[in-house]
Scaffold this motif. Sequence first.
Motif, PDB file in Angstrom:
ATOM      1  N   VAL A 188      -5.856  -0.401  -9.120  1.00 48.91           N
ATOM      2  CA  VAL A 188      -5.003  -1.496  -8.676  1.00 48.91           C
ATOM      3  C   VAL A 188      -5.620  -2.028  -7.397  1.00 48.91           C
ATOM      4  CG1 VAL A 188      -2.723  -2.141  -7.800  1.00 48.91           C
ATOM      5  CG2 VAL A 188      -2.918  -0.542  -9.728  1.00 48.91           C
ATOM      6  N   GLU A 189      -5.864  -3.341  -7.347  1.00 45.81           N
ATOM      7  CA  GLU A 189      -6.436  -3.987  -6.159  1.00 45.81           C
ATOM      8  C   GLU A 189      -5.346  -4.818  -5.497  1.00 45.81           C
ATOM      9  OE1 GLU A 189     -10.128  -6.946  -5.019  1.00 45.81           O
ATOM     10  OE2 GLU A 189      -9.093  -7.230  -6.927  1.00 45.81           O
ATOM     11  N   LEU A 190      -5.075  -4.533  -4.234  1.00 46.23           N
ATOM     12  CA  LEU A 190      -4.118  -5.318  -3.447  1.00 46.23           C
ATOM     13  C   LEU A 190      -4.909  -6.199  -2.501  1.00 46.23           C
ATOM     14  CD1 LEU A 190      -1.637  -2.458  -2.472  1.00 46.23           C
ATOM     15  CD2 LEU A 190      -1.556  -3.955  -4.491  1.00 46.23           C
ATOM     16  N   ILE A 191      -4.568  -7.484  -2.475  1.00 44.88           N
ATOM     17  CA  ILE A 191      -5.251  -8.430  -1.592  1.00 44.88           C
ATOM     18  C   ILE A 191      -4.221  -9.176  -0.758  1.00 44.88           C
ATOM     19  CG2 ILE A 191      -6.628 -10.540  -1.457  1.00 44.88           C
ATOM     20  CD1 ILE A 191      -8.104  -9.716  -3.913  1.00 44.88           C
ATOM     21  N   ALA A 192      -4.458  -9.228   0.548  1.00 47.94           N
ATOM     22  CA  ALA A 192      -3.660 -10.047   1.456  1.00 47.94           C
ATOM     23  C   ALA A 192      -4.617 -10.960   2.199  1.00 47.94           C
ATOM     24  CB  ALA A 192      -2.891  -9.173   2.434  1.00 47.94           C
ATOM     25  N   THR A 193      -4.265 -12.225   2.259  1.00 42.87           N
ATOM     26  CA  THR A 193      -5.088 -13.214   2.935  1.00 42.87           C
ATOM     27  C   THR A 193      -4.289 -13.803   4.092  1.00 42.87           C
ATOM     28  OG1 THR A 193      -6.113 -13.719   0.811  1.00 42.87           O
ATOM     29  CG2 THR A 193      -6.489 -15.288   2.582  1.00 42.87           C
ATOM     30  N   ASP A 194      -4.915 -13.862   5.258  1.00 46.49           N
ATOM     31  CA  ASP A 194      -4.211 -14.323   6.454  1.00 46.49           C
ATOM     32  C   ASP A 194      -3.677 -15.747   6.333  1.00 46.49           C
ATOM     33  OD1 ASP A 194      -4.750 -11.873   7.606  1.00 46.49           O
ATOM     34  OD2 ASP A 194      -6.441 -12.615   8.794  1.00 46.49           O
ATOM     35  N   ASP A 195      -4.423 -16.646   5.732  1.00 45.06           N
ATOM     36  CA  ASP A 195      -4.069 -18.068   5.752  1.00 45.06           C
ATOM     37  C   ASP A 195      -3.394 -18.576   4.489  1.00 45.06           C
ATOM     38  OD1 ASP A 195      -5.188 -18.210   8.284  1.00 45.06           O
ATOM     39  OD2 ASP A 195      -7.168 -18.750   7.503  1.00 45.06           O
ATOM     40  N   GLU A 196      -3.248 -17.727   3.463  1.00 43.43           N
ATOM     41  CA  GLU A 196      -2.668 -18.187   2.203  1.00 43.43           C
ATOM     42  C   GLU A 196      -1.538 -17.265   1.781  1.00 43.43           C
ATOM     43  OE1 GLU A 196      -5.540 -18.793  -0.895  1.00 43.43           O
ATOM     44  OE2 GLU A 196      -7.084 -19.332   0.554  1.00 43.43           O
ATOM     45  N   HIS A 207      -7.911  -8.980   3.359  1.00 35.75           N
ATOM     46  CA  HIS A 207      -7.765  -7.527   3.445  1.00 35.75           C
ATOM     47  C   HIS A 207      -7.557  -7.000   2.027  1.00 35.75           C
ATOM     48  CE1 HIS A 207      -7.246  -8.506   7.660  1.00 35.75           C
ATOM     49  NE2 HIS A 207      -6.340  -9.385   7.260  1.00 35.75           N
ATOM     50  N   ILE A 208      -8.339  -6.005   1.630  1.00 34.91           N
ATOM     51  CA  ILE A 208      -8.329  -5.511   0.253  1.00 34.91           C
ATOM     52  C   ILE A 208      -8.196  -3.999   0.251  1.00 34.91           C
ATOM     53  CG2 ILE A 208      -9.656  -5.343  -1.888  1.00 34.91           C
ATOM     54  CD1 ILE A 208     -11.055  -7.968  -1.056  1.00 34.91           C
ATOM     55  N   VAL A 209      -7.318  -3.505  -0.633  1.00 34.66           N
ATOM     56  CA  VAL A 209      -7.153  -2.071  -0.842  1.00 34.66           C
ATOM     57  C   VAL A 209      -7.218  -1.816  -2.345  1.00 34.66           C
ATOM     58  CG1 VAL A 209      -5.633  -0.064  -0.585  1.00 34.66           C
ATOM     59  CG2 VAL A 209      -5.670  -1.828   1.185  1.00 34.66           C
ATOM     60  N   PHE A 210      -8.092  -0.892  -2.749  1.00 33.25           N
ATOM     61  CA  PHE A 210      -8.145  -0.431  -4.127  1.00 33.25           C
ATOM     62  C   PHE A 210      -7.466   0.932  -4.184  1.00 33.25           C
ATOM     63  CE2 PHE A 210     -11.666  -3.419  -4.239  1.00 33.25           C
ATOM     64  CZ  PHE A 210     -11.571  -3.966  -5.515  1.00 33.25           C
ATOM     65  N   LEU A 211      -6.560   1.094  -5.139  1.00 32.72           N
ATOM     66  CA  LEU A 211      -5.840   2.357  -5.296  1.00 32.72           C
ATOM     67  C   LEU A 211      -6.006   2.887  -6.708  1.00 32.72           C
ATOM     68  CD1 LEU A 211      -3.521   0.312  -3.590  1.00 32.72           C
ATOM     69  CD2 LEU A 211      -3.008   2.646  -2.985  1.00 32.72           C
ATOM     70  N   GLY A 212      -6.019   4.209  -6.831  1.00 35.43           N
ATOM     71  CA  GLY A 212      -6.111   4.856  -8.125  1.00 35.43           C
ATOM     72  C   GLY A 212      -7.310   5.764  -8.184  1.00 35.43           C
ATOM     73  N   SER A 213      -7.514   6.319  -9.354  1.00 35.41           N
ATOM     74  CA  SER A 213      -8.671   7.165  -9.594  1.00 35.41           C
ATOM     75  C   SER A 213      -9.105   6.947 -11.032  1.00 35.41           C
ATOM     76  CB  SER A 213      -8.330   8.638  -9.348  1.00 35.41           C
ATOM     77  OG  SER A 213      -7.285   9.033 -10.205  1.00 35.41           O
ATOM     78  N   LYS A 261       0.843  -1.202   0.000  1.00 34.23           N
ATOM     79  CA  LYS A 261       0.000   0.000   0.000  1.00 34.23           C
ATOM     80  C   LYS A 261       0.877   1.251   0.000  1.00 34.23           C
ATOM     81  CE  LYS A 261      -3.490   2.287   2.884  1.00 34.23           C
ATOM     82  NZ  LYS A 261      -4.245   2.181   4.137  1.00 34.23           N
ATOM     83  N   ALA A 262       1.895   1.271   0.847  1.00 34.75           N
ATOM     84  CA  ALA A 262       2.810   2.413   0.904  1.00 34.75           C
ATOM     85  C   ALA A 262       3.538   2.600  -0.423  1.00 34.75           C
ATOM     86  CB  ALA A 262       3.815   2.230   2.043  1.00 34.75           C
ATOM     87  N   PHE A 263       3.978   1.507  -1.040  1.00 38.31           N
ATOM     88  CA  PHE A 263       4.662   1.576  -2.330  1.00 38.31           C
ATOM     89  C   PHE A 263       3.779   2.223  -3.381  1.00 38.31           C
ATOM     90  CE2 PHE A 263       5.390  -0.163  -6.547  1.00 38.31           C
ATOM     91  CZ  PHE A 263       6.742   0.068  -6.737  1.00 38.31           C
ATOM     92  N   TYR A 264       2.557   1.747  -3.510  1.00 38.13           N
ATOM     93  CA  TYR A 264       1.671   2.269  -4.554  1.00 38.13           C
ATOM     94  C   TYR A 264       1.218   3.700  -4.268  1.00 38.13           C
ATOM     95  CZ  TYR A 264       1.840  -2.049  -7.100  1.00 38.13           C
ATOM     96  OH  TYR A 264       2.292  -3.110  -7.846  1.00 38.13           O
ATOM     97  N   GLN A 265       1.191   4.086  -2.997  1.00 34.38           N
ATOM     98  CA  GLN A 265       0.863   5.470  -2.664  1.00 34.38           C
ATOM     99  C   GLN A 265       2.069   6.385  -2.845  1.00 34.38           C
ATOM    100  OE1 GLN A 265      -0.932   4.551   1.343  1.00 34.38           O
ATOM    101  NE2 GLN A 265      -2.416   6.089   0.658  1.00 34.38           N
ATOM    102  N   GLU A 266       3.189   6.028  -2.230  1.00 39.42           N
ATOM    103  CA  GLU A 266       4.339   6.918  -2.155  1.00 39.42           C
ATOM    104  C   GLU A 266       5.234   6.875  -3.388  1.00 39.42           C
ATOM    105  OE1 GLU A 266       6.162   5.818   1.561  1.00 39.42           O
ATOM    106  OE2 GLU A 266       4.254   6.069   2.620  1.00 39.42           O
ATOM    107  N   VAL A 267       5.392   5.719  -3.999  1.00 41.08           N
ATOM    108  CA  VAL A 267       6.293   5.582  -5.143  1.00 41.08           C
ATOM    109  C   VAL A 267       5.550   5.785  -6.460  1.00 41.08           C
ATOM    110  CG1 VAL A 267       7.854   4.009  -6.355  1.00 41.08           C
ATOM    111  CG2 VAL A 267       7.867   4.089  -3.857  1.00 41.08           C
ATOM    112  N   VAL A 268       4.420   5.100  -6.604  1.00 44.84           N
ATOM    113  CA  VAL A 268       3.665   5.199  -7.854  1.00 44.84           C
ATOM    114  C   VAL A 268       2.808   6.474  -7.866  1.00 44.84           C
ATOM    115  CG1 VAL A 268       1.953   4.062  -9.333  1.00 44.84           C
ATOM    116  CG2 VAL A 268       3.691   2.697  -8.167  1.00 44.84           C
TER     117      VAL A 268
END
Length: 120
Positions: A49-57, A38-44, A17-24
């Motif tokens: 860009v959709e980032l997904i993190a899953t606790d068990d996988e 956990h899902i974060v959508f970034l852009g306008s 999330k920090a990379f796509y906010q601060e670098v991109v």
Amino acid sequence: MKFLWTTIEVTDLAASKAFYQEVVGLSVAREFSGEGTHIVFLGSGDTLVELIATDDEPARSAGDGISLGFAVEDLDAKIAFLAEQGIAVAEGPFAPNPSIRFFFIRDPDNVRIQFVEERP
């Protein structure tokens, strides 16, 4: 048909999330969590860009044949900014014709990120 987003499974959501906010330079459009995902959508605009993190996988590799391209006003300024951040250019810069220049870096999960300067 409308293209909506590209999904990237990540190993460290905060770092990505920090990379796509601060670098991109993308802003968070929306984010949410539920049932270990956990899902974060970034852009306008239309494409995100959709980032997904899953606790068990663990995250799957996006593959070397995929890159995400982002327009920049000044390619040299972007290279200088990345150098200040300690981020190395992975490939390029390339200028396949007089109207375009680009280079690649890697995101925290090794996805190829392309920065492109188009000239009139």
